[in-house]
Structure formats: structure tokens, C-alpha cells
Design a protein around this motif. Structure first.
Motif, PDB file in Angstrom:
ATOM      1  N   UNK A   8      -1.995  17.678   3.136  1.00 23.12           N
ATOM      2  CA  UNK A   8      -0.618  17.588   2.643  1.00 23.12           C
ATOM      3  C   UNK A   8       0.020  16.232   2.907  1.00 23.12           C
ATOM      4  N   UNK A   9      -0.804  15.191   3.124  1.00 19.20           N
ATOM      5  CA  UNK A   9      -0.269  13.833   3.348  1.00 19.20           C
ATOM      6  C   UNK A   9      -0.201  13.117   2.012  1.00 19.20           C
ATOM      7  N   UNK A  10       1.003  12.684   1.626  1.00 19.64           N
ATOM      8  CA  UNK A  10       1.169  12.099   0.298  1.00 19.64           C
ATOM      9  C   UNK A  10       1.065  10.577   0.324  1.00 19.64           C
ATOM     10  N   UNK A  11       0.560  10.005  -0.790  1.00 23.00           N
ATOM     11  CA  UNK A  11       0.520   8.552  -0.961  1.00 23.00           C
ATOM     12  C   UNK A  11       1.966   8.036  -1.078  1.00 23.00           C
ATOM     13  N   UNK A  12       2.260   6.795  -0.738  1.00 25.29           N
ATOM     14  CA  UNK A  12       1.300   5.752  -0.362  1.00 25.29           C
ATOM     15  C   UNK A  12       0.903   5.836   1.110  1.00 25.29           C
ATOM     16  N   UNK A  13      -0.300   5.384   1.418  1.00 22.14           N
ATOM     17  CA  UNK A  13      -0.811   5.401   2.792  1.00 22.14           C
ATOM     18  C   UNK A  13      -0.702   4.011   3.400  1.00 22.14           C
TER      19      UNK A  13
END
Ligand code: SF4
Ligand code: SF4
Length: 368
Positions: free
Chosen positions: A245-250
Motif C-alpha cells: 500500500x505504498x504509493x509512488x513517488x518513492x
């Protein structure tokens, strides 16, 4: 045996001459594979052509090259057969003319049209976001909703997979549907990963003159591994998004970003080297009528790598919107053109290496 094209007929003639001579048998896989046969079907010749890595060594070693009356030019003839084989196996049939037209202008034009299409989607979604999205925490998705990106790229990706699979299946069937084993594919993977047969039998690759070097192999490696790293970055980002569940941008030190930066550098250095090598390459070694397809493919890789790196460096400025559109346009164009351009050479060469590993395993097995 009669053949369906002049290039296949010429390849048959050359393989008959080479089978009598056999001087080049230590240079690469083509000559040992040829020696297993006395006559060649179209499928056999397409197999041999895709086994050839166009290192040029047999052209420079041969005592029968033009102006000799035998006019032996194995690399040039196999390059012609190979380029024509891409169109011959393409699916659907209606798309086959694209290979001849898949030129530089088409690659750049399609990228720009696709980028403009994406800009149109952005404008329809949130007109003000185009130059201000970098101020937003969820900046990629302020430009283009995640669902729209998935629908657009998912459809293009699935089409690409289907078309590439159908082409590869036609190639495999035409070359005899060989019954390969896991060890054949392991051997083929190792041979492909180090471009074993691009070394001219240990001397290096001939390009602009009769001085072999390893430069062409190096540019291929930068390009191939750059592409794989970019693929790894996208795959890891997908896992981040859907699993964690980690959304871009990184951030730049995250896994997807590090893989993407390394891959982007490879996709800039490799294609630039390949373009320079191609510009200097002896014309006798190449296919006639397919230069646009080859340059277009390298340019697509270069634009994809360079726009991805620019996005990483300038992604927090007002250029984010236009750069994202350009990068997504390049990736989408690349996906759509993969089955109809030089990309398929990697796949067909891998299949040819697999059949070769199997053929040699059987030929060299102790007789009972
Ligand atoms: S390329 Fe020339 S030297 Fe090499 S095997 Fe064929 S005929 Fe002989
Ligand atoms: S060009 Fe190189 S890879 Fe192709 S047949 Fe000749 S020696 Fe083999």
C-alpha cells in the motif's frame, strides 16, 4: 529445395558452400548447427539466421567474400533473413508491413502523439495539475489517476504479451517444435546473458573495419541489463503499491528508485553506444531495408531511459507534468511496438539458442 524469398534461397546456397568448407566452425554456434544438416527448410534457415549474432568474424575470415565469384557473405545474408523473419512470424498478419515502416520518424512521432494523448487525459482530469502537480504529495496521481494508468498500460501490456507470444509460437513451430529440456534452457539463458556468440570466436566483434573489439558486446550488455533493471523497478513498485500500500513517488534511496536509476543509466549509455556503432558499421554486414526499424528501436530505448532519469532529477519542479507525459508516452509506445520491431530479436535468438543447445546435446551424446 525451393524457398519462399530470395534471401532464404541465398542463405541456402551459402550454407551449402560453408558445409563443404567448414573453415569457420569454431567461430560461433551457426556453423556447428549447419553441419548437422544436409538440406535446409525455410524454418531451418530462420533458425540459423536467429542464431547468428552478426559478429562479422566469418566475413573477415572467409576467402570467398566478394569480389570472389562465390560471393560468400554469411553475416549480411543471415541479417537479411533474420530481419525478414521478424515480419514473417508477426501476429496479426495485417501488422507485418509495420516492420518495414517502423522507422526513426515513426518511433519519435508515436511517442509524441502518445505523450500528447496523455496530456489530454491530464487536462480532462485536472487541467490545473499540469504545472502544479509537483506541489502535491500524491503528485503522479494528481496528474493521472492510478486507475487510468493501470487501464491504459495494462491493456497495452496484455496486447503486447499476446502478440509476442503468437509470434514466438509461430517461430518455434516453423523451426520444428524441438523437444527441449530444462538444461537446454539453462544453457540458452547463460549463452544469451553473456552474449557468448558476439565475440567472434574469442577475437571480438567486427564493426567498422577488420579490427575486432568487444565494444558492441558492451553496448548490448548496458542496454539489456538496463532494460532488465527498469523492468525490476516497475515490478517492485507494483509490489509496493498492491502488497504494502505504498504509493509512488518513492524516495531516491528506495528499491524501485535505485533499480530505476541504474536501469535508466544503462538505457542511456547502451543505446548511445549502439547508435554510434551502427553509424560506423560496415554496410555489407547488415540487412537492406530495415535500418529504420533498428534505429527506431534503439531510439525508443534511449528516450525511455533518458525521460525516466529526467523525471527522477526534475520530478519536484514544474516540469513534472510534461516529463511524466513524455516518459509514459515513451513506455506506452515501446509496449505497443514491441511485437512489431527489433525487440523480438532477443526472444527469437533465445529460442534459437535453446534449440541449438538441445540439438548439440543430442548430437554429442555417446552412441549406444
Ligand atoms: S564463411 Fe567462407 S570460410 Fe567460412 S565456412 Fe563459409 S565458405 Fe568457409
Ligand atoms: S557473423 Fe559471427 S555469429 Fe554470424 S555466422 Fe558469422 S561468425 Fe557466426
Amino acid at each position: 529445395m525451393s524457398h519462399s524469398t530470395p534471401a532464404l534461397t541465398e542463405a541456402d546456397r551459402l550454407m551449402t558452400v560453408c558445409n563443404s568448407c567448414r573453415y569457420c566452425e569454431g567461430l560461433c554456434a551457426v556453423f556447428p548447427a549447419m553441419e548437422l544438416k544436409r538440406s535446409f527448410s525455410d524454418g531451418d534457415l530462420n533458425h540459423l539466421a536467429n542464431l547468428c549474432h552478426n559478429c562479422g568474424a566469418c566475413y573477415h575470415d572467409c576467402q570467398f567474400t566478394p569480389p570472389h565469384e562465390f560471393a560468400v557473405n554469411v553475416p549480411g545474408t543471415l541479417a537479411q533473413v533474420r530481419a525478414e523473419s521478424y515480419a514473417h512470424y508477426a501476429w496479426p498478419k495485417a501488422a507485418r508491413p509495420l516492420f518495414a515502416r517502423h522507422g526513426t520518424a515513426l518511433a519519435i512521432g508515436m511517442t509524441l502523439v502518445t505523450a500528447l494523448f496523455i496530456l489530454g487525459l491530464v487536462a480532462a482530469n485536472e487541467p490545473g495539475a499540469l504545472l502544479t502537480a509537483h506541489l502535491d504529495d500524491a503528485r503522479f496521481y494528481a496528474l493521472l489517476p492510478h486507475e487510468a494508468m493501470v487501464a491504459l498500460f495494462g491493456a497495452a501490456f496484455l496486447w503486447m504479451l499476446l502478440a509476442v507470444f503468437m509470434g514466438a509460437r509461430a517461430f518455434w513451430r516453423d523451426t520444428g517444435t524441438p523437444q527441449t529440456e530444462l538444461r537446454d534452457h539453462t544453457q540458452a539463458t547463460l549463452d544469451a546473458a553473456r552474449l557468448r556468440y558476439l565475440d567472434g570466436g574469442g577475437m571480438g566483434c567486427f564493426n567498422e573495419d577488420d579490427q575486432p573489439t568487444d565494444r558492441r558486446r558492451l553496448w548490448h550488455h548496458f542496454t539489456f541489463y538496463g532494460f532488465l533493471l527498469c523492468l525490476g523497478a516497475t515490478s517492485l513498485a507494483t509490489v509496493y503499491h498492491y502488497v504494502f500500500g505504498w504509493e509512488a513517488p518513492y524516495t531516491w534511496h528506495s528499491g524501485p528508485a535505485l533499480l530505476g536509476i541504474a536501469g535508466g543509466i544503462g538505457l542511456v549509455i547502451g543505446p548511445l553506444g549502439l547508435l554510434s556503432a551502427k553509424r560506423a558499421r560496415m554496410q555489407e554486414l547488415g540487412a537492406v531495408g530495415f535500418r529504420g526499424m533498428e534505429v527506431g528501436f534503439i531510439l525508443m530505448l534511449l528516450i525511455t531511459g533518458a525521460s525516466g532519469l529526467a523525471l527522477r532529477v526534475l520530478g519536484e519542479t514544474a516540469l513534472l507534468g510534461p516529463l511524466l507525459a513524455l516518459h509514459l508516452g515513451a513506455v506506452l509506445t515501446f509496449f505497443l511496438s514491441m511485437p512489431y520491431g527489433k525487440f523480438v530479436h532477443g526472444l527469437y535468438r533465445y529460442l534459437a539458442l535453446s534449440r541449438h543447445a538441445r540439438d548439440m546435446r543430442i548430437a554429442l551424446a555417446p552412441k549406444r
